[in-house]
Design a protein around this motif. Structure first.
Motif, mmCIF file in Angstrom:
data_model
loop_
_atom_site.group_PDB
_atom_site.id
_atom_site.type_symbol
_atom_site.label_atom_id
_atom_site.label_comp_id
_atom_site.label_asym_id
_atom_site.label_seq_id
_atom_site.Cartn_x
_atom_site.Cartn_y
_atom_site.Cartn_z
ATOM 1 N N GLY A 1 0.818 -1.197 0.000
ATOM 2 C CA GLY A 1 0.000 0.000 0.000
ATOM 3 C C GLY A 1 0.853 1.249 0.000
ATOM 4 N N LYS A 2 0.178 2.387 -0.183
ATOM 5 C CA LYS A 2 0.923 3.643 -0.245
ATOM 6 C C LYS A 2 1.014 4.291 1.132
ATOM 7 C CE LYS A 2 -3.090 6.289 -1.748
ATOM 8 N NZ LYS A 2 -3.622 7.144 -2.759
ATOM 9 N N LYS A 3 1.718 5.384 1.193
ATOM 10 C CA LYS A 3 1.933 6.087 2.454
ATOM 11 C C LYS A 3 0.589 6.546 3.024
ATOM 12 C CE LYS A 3 4.188 9.941 2.114
ATOM 13 N NZ LYS A 3 5.182 11.011 2.104
ATOM 14 N N GLY A 4 0.341 6.195 4.276
ATOM 15 C CA GLY A 4 -0.902 6.583 4.924
ATOM 16 C C GLY A 4 -2.057 5.630 4.664
ATOM 17 N N LYS A 5 -1.911 4.698 3.743
ATOM 18 C CA LYS A 5 -2.952 3.719 3.426
ATOM 19 C C LYS A 5 -2.345 2.309 3.412
ATOM 20 C CE LYS A 5 -6.489 6.407 2.406
ATOM 21 N NZ LYS A 5 -7.776 6.315 3.015
ATOM 22 N N PRO A 6 -1.993 1.779 4.578
ATOM 23 C CA PRO A 6 -1.318 0.480 4.589
ATOM 24 C C PRO A 6 -2.262 -0.669 4.245
ATOM 25 C CG PRO A 6 -1.790 1.164 6.813
ATOM 26 C CD PRO A 6 -2.192 2.307 5.921
ATOM 27 N N PHE A 7 -1.690 -1.698 3.684
ATOM 28 C CA PHE A 7 -2.371 -2.942 3.371
ATOM 29 C C PHE A 7 -1.351 -4.039 3.641
ATOM 30 C CE2 PHE A 7 -3.561 -6.410 0.578
ATOM 31 C CZ PHE A 7 -4.919 -6.503 0.810
ATOM 32 N N PHE A 8 -1.745 -5.089 4.327
ATOM 33 C CA PHE A 8 -0.781 -6.099 4.742
ATOM 34 C C PHE A 8 -1.136 -7.481 4.211
ATOM 35 C CE2 PHE A 8 -0.849 -2.836 8.031
ATOM 36 C CZ PHE A 8 0.495 -2.539 8.165
ATOM 37 N N HIS A 9 -0.102 -8.254 3.890
ATOM 38 C CA HIS A 9 -0.252 -9.680 3.634
ATOM 39 C C HIS A 9 0.192 -10.397 4.901
ATOM 40 C CE1 HIS A 9 0.154 -9.379 -1.037
ATOM 41 N NE2 HIS A 9 -0.956 -8.828 -0.572
ATOM 42 N N VAL A 10 -0.547 -11.425 5.295
ATOM 43 C CA VAL A 10 -0.145 -12.253 6.417
ATOM 44 C C VAL A 10 0.659 -13.399 5.816
ATOM 45 C CG1 VAL A 10 -0.929 -13.658 8.353
ATOM 46 C CG2 VAL A 10 -2.235 -11.631 7.669
#
Length: 185
Positions: free
Chosen positions: A11-20
């Motif tokens: 994701g971009k700065k300020g909008k995180p998105f994570f893979h586990v």
């Protein structure tokens, strides 16, 4: 090799998105990993968590250690509770059917809490929207009333004093001046 279940940031700065992911504990955070288990999106309310339940449970049973955040995610999805129940079955404290019944009951309670939260969020959004519309309607009405007053023809209203009071007020100073003149003469 020590394995960890952890988050890999996208994701971009300020909008995180994570893979586990399952990764070697020595590998960098966003580097090489062994297997992807799912995703976690904290930008939504409630947070969106998608996990492959069976794969994740298998890795936890093999001994992969979750990080603190991943432990909270796994607990939220019920993977750690399922592992706990399986431990009870292995020790003989529960039967497999009892464990499945407890887990199904826990899942239904969890889903009802999540649905309740979603409904409350929808209701609060609707209430905020209604309050905003009411405030806007009031503001428009006030603005229209002010405009009507501004554009209305101006009428001058002159109030006349009662005639008796005007005559009495004029006579009193005149009488005093005549008395004052008689004494001076």
């Amino acid at each position: 090799m020590a394995t960890k279940i952890r988050l890999q940031r996208f994701g971009k700065k300020g909008k995180p998105f994570f893979h586990v992911v399952v990764a070697d504990s020595r590998a960098p955070r966003d580097g090489k990993f062994i297997e992807r288990l799912g995703s976690y999106n904290p930008n939504t309310n409630p947070a969106t968590i998608e996990l492959n339940f069976d794969k994740t449970l298998d890795w936890v049973n093999k001994g992969a250690q979750p990080t603190d955040t991943c432990r909270a995610i796994l607990s939220y999805k019920g993977i750690l509770y399922k592992k706990h129940l399986e431990g009870g079955v292995k020790k003989g404290a529960l039967t497999q059917e009892q464990a499945e019944a407890k887990f199904a009951e826990w899942l239904s309670a969890k889903e009802s809490r999540i649905e309740g939260k979603k409904e409350n969020l929808v209701k609060s959004k609707e209430e905020v929207k209604k309050a905003a519309l009411a405030a806007e309607a009031k503001k428009n009405a006030d603005r229209a009333a002010a405009l009507a007053i501004k554009n209305a023809p101006v009428e001058e209203v002159v109030e006349e004093a009662p005639v008796e009071d005007a005559v009495g007020a004029e006579e009193t100073p005149a009488a005093e001046t005549t008395e004052g003149n008689e004494e001076n003469a």
